[in-house]
Scaffold this motif. Structure first.
Motif: not given
Length: 63
Positions: A1-6, A8-9, A14-18
């Protein structure tokens, strides 16, 4: 399962790259526009010349 923190990271990355891609595009546009503005501002002759960019500077420094 993926963690919510993962999630968000990944989203933050992705936001940084955009944003960095937008910054590169803006810098490229500014570099493409800049040479024509500099060429137009060069005075012919010697002495002080009040060109358009000097008048713009004076307008922005008024109180």
């Amino acid at each position: 399962m993926k963690d919510r923190k993962d999630d968000q990271k990944v989203s933050a990355r992705r936001d940084f790259l955009k944003l960095s891609a937008l910054g590169v595009a803006a810098a490229g546009t500014a570099a493409a526009i800049r040479p024509t503005a500099v060429e137009a501002a060069e005075p012919s002759g010697t002495g002080y010349r009040e060109t358009a960019h000097i008048r713009t500077y004076y307008e922005t420094t008024r109180f």
